[in-house]
Design a protein around this motif. Structure first.
Motif, PDB file in Angstrom:
ATOM      1  N   GLY A  46      39.863  50.999  40.169  1.00 14.18           N
ATOM      2  CA  GLY A  46      38.986  51.486  41.222  1.00 14.18           C
ATOM      3  C   GLY A  46      37.591  51.774  40.704  1.00 14.18           C
ATOM      4  N   ALA A  47      37.522  52.413  39.534  1.00 11.85           N
ATOM      5  CA  ALA A  47      36.209  52.699  38.941  1.00 11.85           C
ATOM      6  C   ALA A  47      35.493  51.407  38.572  1.00 11.85           C
ATOM      7  N   THR A  48      36.238  50.452  38.014  1.00 15.03           N
ATOM      8  CA  THR A  48      35.632  49.178  37.629  1.00 15.03           C
ATOM      9  C   THR A  48      35.124  48.420  38.847  1.00 15.03           C
ATOM     10  N   THR A  49      35.855  48.499  39.943  1.00 17.73           N
ATOM     11  CA  THR A  49      35.429  47.822  41.171  1.00 17.73           C
ATOM     12  C   THR A  49      34.079  48.335  41.647  1.00 17.73           C
ATOM     13  N   VAL A  50      33.888  49.643  41.553  1.00 18.84           N
ATOM     14  CA  VAL A  50      32.599  50.214  41.960  1.00 18.84           C
ATOM     15  C   VAL A  50      31.506  49.840  40.957  1.00 18.84           C
ATOM     16  N   LEU A  51      31.796  50.005  39.683  1.00 14.88           N
ATOM     17  CA  LEU A  51      30.771  49.756  38.660  1.00 14.88           C
ATOM     18  C   LEU A  51      30.353  48.293  38.588  1.00 14.88           C
ATOM     19  N   THR A  52      31.245  47.370  38.947  1.00 15.41           N
ATOM     20  CA  THR A  52      30.910  45.942  38.930  1.00 15.41           C
ATOM     21  C   THR A  52      30.449  45.451  40.293  1.00 15.41           C
ATOM     22  N   ARG A  53      30.198  46.368  41.210  1.00 17.82           N
ATOM     23  CA  ARG A  53      29.690  46.026  42.543  1.00 17.82           C
ATOM     24  C   ARG A  53      30.642  45.090  43.272  1.00 17.82           C
ATOM     25  N   LEU A  54      31.921  45.483  43.303  1.00 19.65           N
ATOM     26  CA  LEU A  54      32.971  44.751  44.037  1.00 19.65           C
ATOM     27  C   LEU A  54      33.194  43.346  43.482  1.00 19.65           C
ATOM     28  N   ALA A  55      33.233  43.231  42.176  1.00 21.30           N
ATOM     29  CA  ALA A  55      33.540  41.937  41.561  1.00 21.30           C
ATOM     30  C   ALA A  55      34.921  41.463  42.006  1.00 21.30           C
ATOM     31  N   VAL A  56      35.089  40.158  42.084  1.00 23.44           N
ATOM     32  CA  VAL A  56      36.296  39.579  42.685  1.00 23.44           C
ATOM     33  C   VAL A  56      37.563  39.982  41.942  1.00 23.44           C
ATOM     34  N   VAL A  57      37.568  39.854  40.621  1.00 24.05           N
ATOM     35  CA  VAL A  57      38.797  40.098  39.864  1.00 24.05           C
ATOM     36  C   VAL A  57      39.254  41.557  39.944  1.00 24.05           C
TER      37      VAL A  57
END
Length: 331
Positions: free
Chosen positions: A262-273
Motif C-alpha cells: 500500500g505504501a509503495t503504491t502511493v509512493l510510486t504514484r499508482l504504478a501498475v505492479v
C-alpha cells in the motif's frame, strides 16, 4: 461424511488458482486504465479474438481468463452435485456458480455503462467473495479436512478464538470494499504522502476522497492489530495446534506485505505492479482469514457438561450412596 476424493480436491485447487489469475487479470485492467479498451460486450469489437494490442491485451485477456474460470466452476459444481454428500459443500458449490455468473454480468454492465463507480466497486467486491468461496471448496475437499477430525481446543477465558478470526475476516472484507471505492473513484492519491498524511497524523478531511483514503489507512492498522491479537492467542494458548498456527503465521506475513505494498503504491504514484499486487494480496489475506475462521470453528471446545448440582441434589446423592453401602454391609 463424504469420502476423500483426491482428484476432486486437485480440481478444486485448480479452480482456486484460476480464480487467483482472474484477480490478477482484473487488477491489471484497472491499474492500466484498460477498462474501456474494448467498448462492446460480450464480443470484442464484434469478434471473439480481436488483435491483442495495447489495452485490448489486458481487457480481452481478462475476459478470456474469466470465461475459462467460469467453465471450470461449472464443472466443479457438477462434480459436487454428483459426488458430494455434505449439504453445505453442495450449496457452496452452487453459490460459486451464481457468483461467477453474476460476476460476468457485472463485468459486462461495467463496460456497457462506461465504468460507473457503483457497478465497478460491486464487481471488484464480488470477485473477492467468489475467490473465497472457491478457496473454501478446495480446503473442504482436502484430506486433512475430510478424514482427520480437528483436535479440540481447550477452554480458556476471553472471546472464543473463532470469534477473533471472524472479526479479522470482517475487517479485511470491509477494507477491500474501501480499497475498491478508492480505486474506482480515483482516490488512490488523495493523500500523496506516507506514512503521514499531508505531513500530519490526521489530515484535514476536506473531501470525500481524502476521507475514504484516510479510512483505508486507519482500517489497515485495525486489521494489523486484530491479526496480532489473533496470533498472540494462538501462540500463548494453542501453539500445539499446527492447523491454526500455520494460517496465523500466513496472516501475519500477508498483512506486513500488504501494508508495504500500500505504501509503495502511493509512493510510486499508482504504478501498475504494486497496485495490482496490492489487490491480489488483499484477496489472499481475506481467504487466509476465512480459512482460519473455519478451522478455529471446527476446533472450538466441546461445551462443558454441568458439573455443579443444587445442594439438595448433592445431599440426596450422598444419602443414597450411604444407603447402598449400609445395605451391602448388612447383607
Amino acid at each position: 461424511m463424504a469420502p476423500y476424493d483426491r482428484w476432486r480436491h486437485r480440481y478444486a485447487v485448480v479452480c482456486a488458482c484460476a480464480t487467483g489469475l482472474l484477480l490478477i487479470a482484473g487488477g491489471l485492467v484497472t491499474s492500466t486504465g484498460s477498462g474501456l479498451a474494448v467498448p462492446d460486450w460480450p464480443l470484442s469489437f464484434g469478434r471473439v479474438f480481436p488483435p491483442m494490442e495495447g489495452g485490448v491485451l489486458f481487457e480481452h485477456g481478462h475476459r478470456l481468463v474469466a470465461a475459462t474460470t467460469g467453465l471450470l466452476t461449472i464443472g466443479l459444481a457438477a462434480w459436487f452435485a454428483l459426488r458430494e454428500r455434505r449439504v453445505w459443500a453442495r450449496r457452496l458449490a452452487w453459490i460459486a456458480i451464481l457468483a461467477v455468473v453474476a460476476q460476468g454480468l457485472l463485468g459486462g454492465l461495467t463496460v456497457l455503462l462506461r465504468l460507473p463507480p457503483a457497478v465497478s466497486v460491486l464487481h471488484a467486491c464480488l470477485a473477492q467473495g467468489f475467490f473465497c468461496v472457491v478457496v473454501l471448496l478446495a480446503v473442504g475437499t482436502s484430506r486433512r479436512f475430510v478424514e482427520r477430525p480437528p483436535a479440540r481446543l481447550r477452554h480458556d477465558a476471553g472471546a472464543p478464538l473463532w470469534t477473533l478470526a471472524a472479526l479479522s475476516s470482517t475487517l479485511v472484507f470491509a477494507q477491500l470494499v474501501l480499497g475498491a471505492v478508492m480505486r474506482h473513484t480515483g482516490a488512490g492519491l488523495a493523500i500523496p504522502d506516507v506514512p503521514l498524511a499531508f505531513g500530519r497524523l490526521i489530515p484535514p478531511l476536506s473531501s470525500p476522497a481524502i476521507a475514504v483514503h484516510f479510512a483505508h489507512r486507519v482500517m489497515a492498522l485495525m486489521i494489523a492489530s486484530s491479526i496480532v491479537l489473533l496470533n498472540a492467542r494462538v501462540l500463548r494458548r494453542h501453539a500445539d495446534h499446527r492447523e491454526l498456527a500455520r494460517p496465523g503465521f500466513l496472516l501475519a506475513g500477508l498483512v506486513v506485505v500488504q501494508i508495504l505494498l500500500g505504501a509503495t503504491t502511493v509512493l510510486t504514484r499508482l504504478a501498475v505492479v504494486p497496485a495490482t499486487a496490492h489487490v491480489v494480496v488483499g484477496a489472499l489475506l481475506l481467504a487466509a482469514s476465512l480459512v482460519m475462521t473455519v478451522r478455529s470453528w471446527r476446533a472450538r471446545p466441546v461445551p462443558m457438561a454441568r458439573t455443579t448440582r443444587h445442594p439438595r441434589e448433592e445431599e440426596g446423592k450422598a444419602v443414597s450412596t450411604a444407603a447402598v453401602r449400609v445395605a451391602g454391609t448388612v447383607s
